[in-house]
Design an enzyme around this catalytic site. Structure first.
Site, PDB file in Angstrom:
ATOM      1  CE  LYS A  70      -4.032  -1.828   2.473  1.00 39.78           C
ATOM      2  NZ  LYS A  70      -5.022  -1.557   1.425  1.00 39.78           N
ATOM      3  NE  ARG A  87     -10.904  -9.894  -2.240  1.00 39.14           N
ATOM      4  CZ  ARG A  87     -11.227  -8.988  -3.169  1.00 39.14           C
ATOM      5  NH1 ARG A  87     -11.506  -9.375  -4.407  1.00 39.14           N
ATOM      6  NH2 ARG A  87     -11.285  -7.707  -2.867  1.00 39.14           N
TER       7      ARG A  87
END
Ligand code: BES
Ligand code: MN
Ligand code: ZN
Length: 485
Positions: free
Chosen positions: A269, A343
């Site tokens: 990020k 996920r």
């Protein structure tokens, strides 16, 4: 903090008495009583517009000459007969902020006439007591000049002890969630979450099982394990079971995303604001908070809380874009972006949960930045494969004033997850990012009624007031209470 009910202010003694002042309507009974005892001071203040009763406006009146209190705190409730959830919340936040700044030990809140639109009087008592308590939350332990609150007891005007209990327990659950969320990533690791589960187990006598990495490996949870592989911190699957219902009754299961820090992994990020990724375990925190509230309230229901805990870091063992891993379900996943890690931990946990033959499964996750774009901080996104569960959650959302908005799971979105090299890709492209994340999860939830809450926008606030919100503990607790027999 102790809490209790009172039915008339004249029979109460507290350091601080809080009464409601509307701008136009007649003064509520308790306010009138104070007015009479102060030679019409409140009426005078209102008529002269010195204190007109505007929404969430406050004024402190020292009344040391009276024997029932040291001071009276007036709080404005505006001109409407019933308040919206948001307005009532503002009123309670203003009361808490003011009370927190004062040195008093006991508070009597005369709020029985605070009517909240769409809520019964009992529900209003739950909500006001919850919100007042939430206003007293403080994150402590890390500043040298931390000061403990002086407030020891709060009395609420009303008659429904059950309703008060719900409010107080929900606030306690929300505080657990907020503290876990606010804790820094170097303290709140997967092992820390595991130890907190054990503490909850000891405190309340619930069953706690820790599935460690070697057991996960035996179970074939390689997709979950792939996320923590780039970190020195071991991953855990944490299972907490509250058994208030009949033995052998299937449980309601809630699963929280517990990424204790999300760097993005090799798909790193950007630096600015990355500290907020300590909040990437807020789904897990909400499941802990809900367990706390349920353990306090002891409803007749079976409830299993599961947390998939890992740290997403980029060391030499970390997953790389293009890596293919096998899930516990047997489906293979091409990890095109290591930052879509939530996920990856949830899918194996969702398969693990099949063994409980659950009545329903609700997963809670700070899953996508796209959800923040879509719904902001107002509504949590709700996806579900079951209409009854949809209705139950919408109902619980109304009662708890913890908002959710239904989102689509049409088959047409599924093709965005096609991969040339594996059964499924872990990202679905630029469009509909929150939806495709939910679609990914839906491939693992075919055997039970399932809902997914994307709380990326609602779990914490950024900026100057940076802090965890405790959402959606109120919603989840209410859902379980509605299922108790
Ligand atoms: N934890 C983030 C989602 C997130 C981002 C929550 C910002 C709150 C604020 C999640 O793991 C993530 O990084 N998601 C990616 C998915 C993308 C790579 C498909 C995202 O949203 O950018
Ligand atoms: Mn991520
Ligand atoms: Zn994440």
């Amino acid at each position: 903090m102790n809490t209790a009910l009172f039915d008339r202010l004249s029979a109460v003694q507290a350091d601080l008495v809080v009464t409601l002042v509307p701008t136009e309507a007649a003064l509520p009974q308790s306010t009138s009583w104070v007015d009479e005892n102060t030679a019409g001071l409140i009426s005078q203040l209102r008529e002269s517009k010195v204190f007109s009763g505007k929404l969430a406006e406050t004024l402190l009146l020292p009344v040391a000459s009276q024997d029932y209190a040291q001071a009276v705190l007036l709080v404005g409730i505006g001109k409407d007969e019933t308040l919206s959830d948001a307005s009532a919340r503002k009123v309670m936040a203003a009361v808490a902020a003011k009370a927190k700044s004062l040195p008093y030990a006991s508070i009597a809140f005369a709020g029985a006439e605070l009517a909240i639109a769409g809520h019964s009087q009992a529900q209003a008592l739950s909500l006001t007591s919850q919100w007042l308590h939430e206003g007293f939350y403080q994150f402590t332990g890390f500043k040298q000049d931390d000061q403990a609150l002086t407030i020891e007891s709060i009395l609420f005007e009303g008659t429904d002890q059950g309703a008060l209990d719900v409010g107080v327990a929900t606030a306690a659950g929300s505080a657990v969630a907020r503290r876990l969320g606010d804790l820094p990533g170097n303290v709140c690791t997967p092992s820390y979450l595991a130890s907190k589960a054990q503490t909850l187990g000891e405190d309340y006598g619930i069953d706690v099982e820790l599935v460690d990495e070697s057991r996960m490996s035996e179970l074939g949870m390689d997709c979950l394990l792939s996320v923590g592989r780039g970190s020195d911190q071991p991953s855990y699957l944490i299972v907490m079971s509250y058994k208030g219902g009949d033995e052998g009754d299937a449980p309601y299961v809630m699963l929280g995303k517990g990424i204790t820090f999300d760097t993005g992994g090799i798909s790193l990020k950007p630096g600015p604001g990355m500290d907020e990724m300590k909040y990437d375990m807020c789904g897990a925190a909400s499941v802990f908070g809900t367990m706390k509230a349920i353990c306090e309230l002891k409803p007749k229901v079976n409830f299993t809380a599961v947390v998939a805990a890992a740290e997403n870091m980029p060391n030499g063992n970390a997953s790389k874009p293009g890596d293919i891993v096998k899930t516990m379900s047997g489906q293979t996943v091409e990890i095109l972006n290591t930052d879509a890690e939530g996920r990856l931990v949830l899918c194996d946990a969702l398969t693990y949960i099949e063994r409980f033959e659950p009545k329903s499964v609700i997963d809670v996750a700070t899953l996508t930045g796209a959800c923040v774009v879509a719904l902001g901080g107002v509504n949590s996104a709700m996806y579900t494969n079951n209409e009854a569960l949809h209705d139950d959650l919408r109902g619980a959302s109304k009662v708890s004033a913890d908002k959710v908005w239904p989102m689509p799971l049409d088959d047409e979105y599924q093709q965005q997850l096609d991969s040339n090299f594996a059964d499924i890709a872990n990202i679905g492209g630029k469009e509909a990012g929150s939806v495709t994340a939910a679609c990914f999860l839906s491939r693992f939830t075919k055997s039970y009624p399932w809902a997914h809450l994307d709380i990326a926008g609602t779990a914490w606030t950024g900026g100057a007031k940076k802090g965890a919100s405790g959402r959606p503990v109120a919603l989840l607790t209410q859902y379980l209470l509605s299922k108790a027999n």
